[in-house]
Scaffold this active site. Structure first.
Site, PDB file in Angstrom:
ATOM      1  N   THR A 226       0.850  -1.174   0.000  1.00 38.23           N
ATOM      2  CA  THR A 226       0.000   0.000   0.000  1.00 38.23           C
ATOM      3  C   THR A 226       0.893   1.233   0.000  1.00 38.23           C
ATOM      4  OG1 THR A 226      -1.394  -1.260   1.545  1.00 38.23           O
ATOM      5  CG2 THR A 226      -2.003   1.008   1.187  1.00 38.23           C
TER       6      THR A 226
ATOM      7  N   GLY B 261      -4.695  -6.589   5.078  1.00 34.42           N
ATOM      8  CA  GLY B 261      -5.873  -5.771   5.291  1.00 34.42           C
ATOM      9  C   GLY B 261      -6.982  -6.371   6.113  1.00 34.42           C
TER      10      GLY B 261
END
Length: 343
Positions: A208, A262
């Protein structure tokens, strides 16, 4: 002659006073480019130099906005855009592949002044998801838009759609092939497939980019953008576009952008949990970040890290993996760039 001299002396004192006040006004920015199994032995000197140069470019781009009196939201957007345009990071141009061989991107941004936020999930034809998330926040009545609907909104906002294959990169494609080989061997039953997916190395499950910033007006902002998880299926959405999980900012506590596996960051509401500990338990961002990343997530297998900035310009960059691409700068701290866990 006395009056002019007194006037000059008085004006000098005012100028010095204003200068001192300006010097005391904190502003800061921190960025990340993902966490995971990032080990020095895997880098050539040239590769390491390239990564550090891009991290430096991103943090300096955001810092310049703050230095010139710009808003934290603009600094965050500018810094993340630099990272989205680089193939080195799993966002924008460097997005990983889904199981079916395409790319689905997510992003979110949050304004610490009023908790306004915008997010997009599963977009396939948006060059800069963070900019679209900003448009959702500024120009829509919603917080999160997904898939085709998000892209319809983008067109209405004058955003040009691009071909999905423009996100293609050879290293990401090779990673997909390796992941699918591991998964295909366990395709007999759903349970076996799930077990195989859990057994994939952590780098397949994270990646990310993000930024957090404090501007001269005391306003915080946070943003996060990602290409998701290698070989993800069924329109999977991670923590990056989820307010409170991958992104959170409020002027009463701190601003956080997360990177990691996540599913864990969603389940444990990581970004807002850190800020809640600062706000309600009077923890420092160092204490709150360490507690959540190393004491809450690590014992249950939640790998990753966060970047945090508070209302005083303090910066913390905790992670529980072997590395995290990261950089920071403030009006009291020179540019810092790190990749590995020993720096």
């Amino acid at each position: 002659m006395k009056t002019p001299l007194l006037a000059i002396f008085a004006s000098s004192l005012i100028a010095l006073s204003n200068s001192a006040l300006a010097a005391e006004t904190p502003f800061a920015i921190a960025i990340h480019g993902g966490a995971g199994t990032i080990e020095k032995a895997r880098f050539t000197p040239a590769q390491e130099k390239q990564y550090r140069a891009k991290l430096t470019e991103a943090v300096e781009t955001g810092y310049k906005v703050l230095q010139q009196g710009g808003e934290s939201l603009d600094a965050v957007t500018a810094a993340i855009t630099v990272l989205e345009q680089s193939p080195y990071f799993n966002a924008g141009r460097g997005a990983v592949y889904t199981y079916d061989g395409g790319h689905e991107l997510d992003a979110s941004i949050m304004d610490g002044r009023n908790r306004e936020a915008g997010a997009v999930a599963g977009v396939k034809h948006i060059e800069s998801p963070i900019k679209l998330a900003r448009l959702v926040m500024d120009n829509s009545v919603h917080v999160m838009l997904s898939g085709q609907g998000a892209e319809e909104f983008a067109k209405e906002q004058g955003v040009e759609l691009i071909e999905n294959n423009l996100f293609d990169t050879e290293p990401r494609y090779k990673a997909l092939l390796k992941a699918k080989q591991k998964l295909e061997k366990a395709k007999a039953t759903s349970k076996e497939y799930q077990a195989a997916h859990k057994a994939l190395p952590s780098n397949y499950k994270m990646g990310t980019v993000g930024a957090v910033a404090l501007d001269k007006n005391g306003n915080l902002a946070a943003g996060t953008s990602t290409g998701g998880m290698t070989a993800k299926r069924y329109g999977r959405v991670g923590d990056a576009p989820v307010i409170g999980a991958g992104t959170f900012a409020e002027n009463e506590s701190c601003a956080v952008s997360a990177t990691g596996h996540g599913e864990y960051f969603i389940r444990y509401n990581v970004a807002s949990d850190i800020c809640a500990r600062v706000k309600y338990q009077n923890k420092t961002i160092e204490q709150a970040g360490d507690e959540v990343i190393n004491q809450v997530l690590a014992p249950i297998g939640g790998t990753g890290g966060v970047i945090i900035v508070d209302t005083k310009g303090n910066i913390s960059l905790p992670f529980n993996t072997s590395g995290m691409y990261r950089a920071s700068k403030s009006n009291t701290q020179a540019t810092y760039v790190g990749i590995f866990n020993d720096e």
